[in-house]
Design an enzyme around this catalytic site. Structure first.
Site, PDB file in Angstrom:
ATOM      1  N   GLU A  90     114.207 -65.496   9.415  1.00  0.00           N
ATOM      2  CA  GLU A  90     114.421 -65.816  10.697  1.00  0.00           C
ATOM      3  C   GLU A  90     115.336 -67.182  11.334  1.00  0.00           C
ATOM      4  OE1 GLU A  90     114.269 -64.468  15.953  1.00  0.00           O
ATOM      5  OE2 GLU A  90     112.854 -64.118  14.175  1.00  0.00           O
TER       6      GLU A  90
ATOM      7  N   HIS B  80     106.470 -56.682  18.589  1.00  0.00           N
ATOM      8  CA  HIS B  80     108.013 -56.667  18.379  1.00  0.00           C
ATOM      9  C   HIS B  80     108.670 -55.344  17.096  1.00  0.00           C
ATOM     10  CE1 HIS B  80     110.250 -60.213  19.069  1.00  0.00           C
ATOM     11  NE2 HIS B  80     109.698 -61.726  18.672  1.00  0.00           N
TER      12      HIS B  80
ATOM     13  N   HIS C   5     101.697 -60.078  19.886  1.00  0.00           N
ATOM     14  CA  HIS C   5     103.350 -60.265  20.479  1.00  0.00           C
ATOM     15  C   HIS C   5     104.287 -59.853  18.895  1.00  0.00           C
ATOM     16  CE1 HIS C   5     106.452 -62.886  21.298  1.00  0.00           C
ATOM     17  NE2 HIS C   5     106.664 -63.021  19.991  1.00  0.00           N
ATOM     18  N   GLU C   6     103.515 -60.081  17.792  1.00  0.00           N
ATOM     19  CA  GLU C   6     104.456 -59.923  16.731  1.00  0.00           C
ATOM     20  C   GLU C   6     104.371 -58.540  15.919  1.00  0.00           C
ATOM     21  OE1 GLU C   6     106.421 -62.028  15.273  1.00  0.00           O
ATOM     22  OE2 GLU C   6     105.132 -63.571  16.520  1.00  0.00           O
TER      23      GLU C   6
ATOM     24  N   ALA D 275     104.378 -67.539  13.464  1.00  0.00           N
ATOM     25  CA  ALA D 275     104.187 -66.091  13.172  1.00  0.00           C
ATOM     26  C   ALA D 275     105.506 -65.624  12.421  1.00  0.00           C
ATOM     27  CB  ALA D 275     103.526 -65.094  13.599  1.00  0.00           C
ATOM     28  N   MET D 276     106.382 -64.296  12.234  1.00  0.00           N
ATOM     29  CA  MET D 276     107.706 -63.480  11.663  1.00  0.00           C
ATOM     30  C   MET D 276     107.072 -62.314  11.322  1.00  0.00           C
ATOM     31  SD  MET D 276     110.474 -64.023  11.910  1.00  0.00           S
ATOM     32  CE  MET D 276     111.574 -62.590  11.726  1.00  0.00           C
ATOM     33  N   GLU D 277     107.991 -61.705  12.588  1.00  0.00           N
ATOM     34  CA  GLU D 277     108.294 -60.368  12.669  1.00  0.00           C
ATOM     35  C   GLU D 277     108.251 -58.885  12.050  1.00  0.00           C
ATOM     36  OE1 GLU D 277     111.556 -60.923  15.784  1.00  0.00           O
ATOM     37  OE2 GLU D 277     109.430 -61.210  14.492  1.00  0.00           O
ATOM     38  N   ASN D 278     108.932 -59.866  10.358  1.00  0.00           N
ATOM     39  CA  ASN D 278     109.399 -58.433   9.785  1.00  0.00           C
ATOM     40  C   ASN D 278     109.000 -57.832   9.679  1.00  0.00           C
ATOM     41  OD1 ASN D 278     110.922 -61.287   7.961  1.00  0.00           O
ATOM     42  ND2 ASN D 278     107.680 -61.280   7.308  1.00  0.00           N
TER      43      ASN D 278
ATOM     44  N   GLU E 120     112.520 -61.450  21.999  1.00  0.00           N
ATOM     45  CA  GLU E 120     111.518 -62.538  22.325  1.00  0.00           C
ATOM     46  C   GLU E 120     111.244 -62.498  23.767  1.00  0.00           C
ATOM     47  OE1 GLU E 120     109.760 -63.848  20.354  1.00  0.00           O
ATOM     48  OE2 GLU E 120     111.265 -63.735  18.313  1.00  0.00           O
TER      49      GLU E 120
END
Length: 902
Positions: free
Chosen positions: A126, A306, A302-303, A267-270, A325
């Site tokens: 992202e 998502h 949060h992640e 962080a990233m919600e993959n 977001e």
């Protein structure tokens, strides 16, 4: 130097559906750091909704080496490769496209796409990182199912992870092995992820509310395994909360979190494979503060949230970024408040609300007033990474919160349920979310759309008129934007729908029943009412008001606006003492402090003697001694507004004057309330085993605030004694770091007495924690945030620390700890009158731009508001910006500098 990036403006109005769709993706990776081979098999078809039935297939690609390309298993010659990707011409209506390419993870310092960190492979896709892995329709409205095969050396990379469920694994010749992963849910390419390396996992199984067993894993490097318990517990709490609050269940067979120290984001919600910055995973009593523990819980939530608000339903285009977001920030704020006890304790909820509003006011309100001002749903951008902003996130969350304020929790849930029913598996828009809220609650929300399309911070002017004969109070609300930046002003088209919560207090500080004129007398009367302001000016009349009341305005910060009401200082002190709304008690104290501090800053500028009113000291002392308030709420109320926020309230920001005024107030409060600070310190110790629970964390926060105030005394004896003892005896990082920060402050205030103790503590802290990167980040940050000492500027310390063996410009966490902490959170020392702080800033932006444009762009924003400052600072700021404009090459940095200088 590379050629400056071309500036192409992307506009929301120009959106067109993709000419092609990709239904299935099969990816095969042969993972080698120097040169990874990628084979991509795509099932492609023309989009029947697209306008051009003869369009070529255009795929994005960056820093890739094309090896081969076939269409339906045959070589295809009609291929044009260019810097931004490739074009495939003369393709059928539906076909199989196979692309083989290579990328170079070991030299990818951008940390976007596939890269290597500490010998392991990670991805960050992202917003547009997937195009650095393989050629693709790298846009969020192209959703496909993915099947991924990873192959690598088994000894070097024993763990092979990707999105979804593990369907096969095994060994290969020559010491290699493979793993196959399948994600059954359609997703855009930005949610793709892979991880490979020497990792270990803390794991547990749990049963969801529908009776399905799920595997939860937190993957880290082996030496960090003992710091993963809190993150895993937070994940379990988040899953349970989402089931209870929104009826949403974990869909995959497993959910994985992986921690990496080199990461541009938090962080990233993959999908199913969240990749986290170690900062938001690793924690134990000796390495993490209470704030770290709370932040980890919030970011893990949060992640995970998502998974539904961002993954199952995603964005049609990047202009809709707040669709996922802003909504998910709201969800993590509600989760954190509930976990702190806010579900049953309004004061606990208020502490979380105060934290969130502080960020909004200090950062987002400033953004709304500057050259990067944009609506929650932007209309254009040059580089999408520059629009991961506090407006999209925090103001976007406030927009979602207003739906809950208007419709209540049940109404918000109805709207969310309808949203998922309509759009599961789709890429949609902010308007689709608003339509679900409107339809589920049978409301016309056409006017509410302006919250998405208008930039700037609204202001609500309040007038009151009390009629003692009629026993009525007429409240008039008028909304406007005041002086807006040109960027914001051009978006402002009409009045907003503003939910405005308020109460009325009588002379004893009690809430008065509120009934509007025309409402039946037997309808009941709440003591907090939410008025809907929809016109430019609107009046509301309350009846049966027995005496002239004092209004408590915008309770719980019911809308992201600035309230204009001319309270006297006595009225603010009364609200601070009596308001039943805990947020507004804090708000009254902040208004009182801001008024006093800005007045003192003016006196500093005019070289007048400084004096703090006795009533101000009395009001703060009353809060400090008020045992009916939780320690956490008292700590919030007794924390003065930040220097950055105060400077923003001035017509021309003068950081030096603000700093001198704020330090004067801290010293006066320290001296006048000395015995109370000592008592508060003693009463709020937390003996025994460390526990980051909210109650104990609140006690430590108030205790350490007391210690910081005591460090401002002319006689440092008490503070030095307590601080040295706390540093030596602390059994947790919260107290140890607070003691170290206080010793650094004492070194600036009383160098003769504290110099040796502070340096000894800094050295001891480093020796003890030198192998823990996150703790050493704290060590760097505390020194970057320190006050300038006698004959020594903090800038000199920062430059010296950049030569320390533990500093690494390629690591975003270390850069944020030292350089960002200095430039963004130490205004007095950054805004030096000789401009040396700005010259340093320019050097670092240019150096980072060559390594990691995303990090460089975030640092660039430290000077975007240069026109706000006093003339003596504006000119060296301009010179630094022009230096960056001349030397930076990335579009990330050039967009921000260009808007700042325009």
């Amino acid at each position: 130097m590379s050629k400056p990036a071309e500036t192409t403006v992307i506009r929301r109005a120009d959106y067109t559906p993709p000419a092609f769709l990709i239904d299935n993706v099969e990816l095969e990776f042969d993972l080698v750091p120097e040169r990874t081979l990628v084979r991509s098999t795509l099932r492609v078809r023309r989009n029947p909704q697209a306008g051009d039935a003869a369009a070529d297939l255009e795929l994005a690609g960056e820093a890739l080496e094309l090896l081969s390309l076939t269409v339906d298993a045959r070589a295809h010659d009609a291929v044009t490769v260019h810097d931004g990707g490739l074009v495939v011409s003369n393709v059928p209506e539906a076909f199989e496209l196979v692309i083989e390419n290579a990328c170079r993870p070991a030299t990818n310092t951008t940390l976007s796409g596939l890269y290597v960190s500490n010998g392991n492979f990670f991805t960050q896709c992202e917003a547009e990182g997937f195009r650095r892995i393989t050629y693709f329709l790298d846009r969020p409205d192209v959703m496909a199912t993915y099947r991924v095969t990873l192959r690598a050396d088994q000894a070097a990379y024993p763990v092979l992870l990707s999105n979804g469920n593990l369907v096969d694994s095994g060994t290969l010749p020559h010491g290699r092995h493979y793993a196959k992963w399948e994600d059954p849910f359609r997703k855009p390419s930005y949610l793709f992820a892979l991880v490979a390396g020497k990792l270990v996992a803390r794991e547990q199984t749990m049963t969801t509310r529908s009776g399905k067993e799920k595997l939860l894993q937190v993957w880290v490097e082996p030496h960090d395994l003992d710091k993963t318990g809190h993150a895993l517990d937070s994940l379990v709490r988040a899953i349970r909360w989402d089931e209870q609050r929104f009826g949403l269940e974990l869909d995959l067979d497993r959910f994985m979190i992986v921690a990496v120290s080199d990461f541009n984001m938090g962080a990233m919600e993959n999908k199913g494979l969240n990749i986290f910055n170690t900062k938001y995973v690793l924690a134990n009593a000796q390495s993490a503060t209470d704030i770290d523990f709370a932040n980890i819980e919030s970011v893990v939530g949060h992640e995970y949230f998502h998974n539904w608000t961002g993954n199952r339903v995603t964005c049609r285009d990047w202009f809709q970024l707040s669709l996922k977001e802003g909504l998910t920030v709201f969800r993590d704020q509600e989760f954190s408040a509930d976990m702190a006890g806010g579900a049953t304790d309004p004061a606990a909820a208020a502490v979380k609300r105060i934290d969130d509003v502080r960020v909004l006011r200090q950062m987002q309100f400033a953004e709304d007033a500057g050259p990067m001002a944009h609506p929650v749903r932007p209309e254009s951008y040059v580089e999408i990474n520059n629009f991961y902003t506090v407006t999209v996130y925090e103001k976007g969350a406030e927009v979602v919160r207003m739906y809950q304020t208007l419709f209540g929790r049940d109404g918000l849930r109805r709207g969310m349920d309808l949203y998922f029913k309509r759009h599961d598996g789709q890429a949609v828009t902010c308007d689709d979310f608003r339509a679900a809220m409107a339809d589920a609650n049978h409301r016309d929300l056409a006017q509410f759309e302006r919250w998405y399309s208008q930039a700037g911070t609204p202001r609500v002017a309040v007038r009151t008129a009390y009629d003692p004969m009629a026993r009525t109070l007429t409240l008039t609300l008028a909304q406007h934007y005041g002086e807006s930046s040109p960027q914001a002003a051009q978006t402002q088209k009409g009045p907003l729908l503003i939910p405005f919560a308020l109460g009325l207090l009588d002379a004893q500080g009690r809430d008065m029943p509120l009934r509007l004129q025309g409402e039946p007398a037997d309808a009941g009367a709440a003591t907090t009412r939410v008025l809907e302001l929809t016109d430019t000016e609107q009046s509301f009349t309350f009846v049966d008001i027995a005496e002239k009341p004092l209004p408590s305005l915008l309770r719980n910060f019911s809308a992201p606006v600035i309230v204009e009401y001319d309270y006297t200082s006595d009225e603010l002190a009364f609200l601070l003492a009596h308001d039943s709304d805990p947020f507004n008690r804090w708000e009254a104290g902040q208004r009182l402090a801001t008024r006093a501090l800005l007045s003192l800053a003016t006196q500093v500028q005019q070289h007048e003697p400084l004096e703090l009113p006795a009533a101000f000291i009395a009001a703060f002392g009353a809060v400090l001694r008020d045992a009916s308030l939780s320690p956490a709420l008292r700590e919030q109320a007794l924390t003065l507004p930040s220097e950055t926020y105060l400077a923003e309230q001035m017509d021309e920001a003068d950081p030096a004057a603000v700093h001198q005024a704020r330090q004067f107030v801290r010293r006066r409060l320290a001296a006048a309330l000395r015995e109370d600070w000592l008592a508060a310190y003693d009463m709020h110790r937390t003996p025994g085993e460390y526990d980051p629970n909210p109650a104990d964390a609140g006690k430590r926060a108030l205790k350490n605030l007391a210690l910081h105030y005591l460090a401002e005394l002319d006689d440092p004896t008490d503070a030095l004694r307590l601080t040295r003892a706390q540093f030596d005896e602390a059994n947790n990082m919260t107290d140890r770091a607070a003691a170290l920060a206080t010793l650094i402050t004492l070194r600036a205030n009383a160098p003769a007495q504290a110099q040796a103790a502070a340096q000894a503590a800094l050295d001891a802290f480093y020796r003890r924690h030198k192998d823990d990167a996150l703790v050493i980040d704290k060590w760097f940050a505390l020194q970057a945030q320190q006050r300038g000492g006698a004959g020594r500027r903090t800038l000199d310390t920062v430059r010296e620390l950049m030569r320390h063996p533990a500093f690494n410009l390629k690591n975003p966490n270390r850069v944020r700890a030292l350089i960002f902490s200095f430039c963004a959170t130490n205004p007095d020392q950054f805004h030096l009158s000789d401009g040396s702080g700005y010259a340093f800033w320019a050097e670092q932006v240019i150096a980072l731009d060559a390594i990691n444009p995303q990090v460089a762009a975030r640092l660039t924003r430290s000077l975007e508001r240069w026109r706000k400052f006093v003339p003596a600072l504006r000119e060296p700021m301009r010179a630094a910006l022009e230096k960056v404009a001349a030397d930076a090459s990335s579009k990330d940095v050039r967009e921000i500098v260009g808007k700042a200088l325009a």
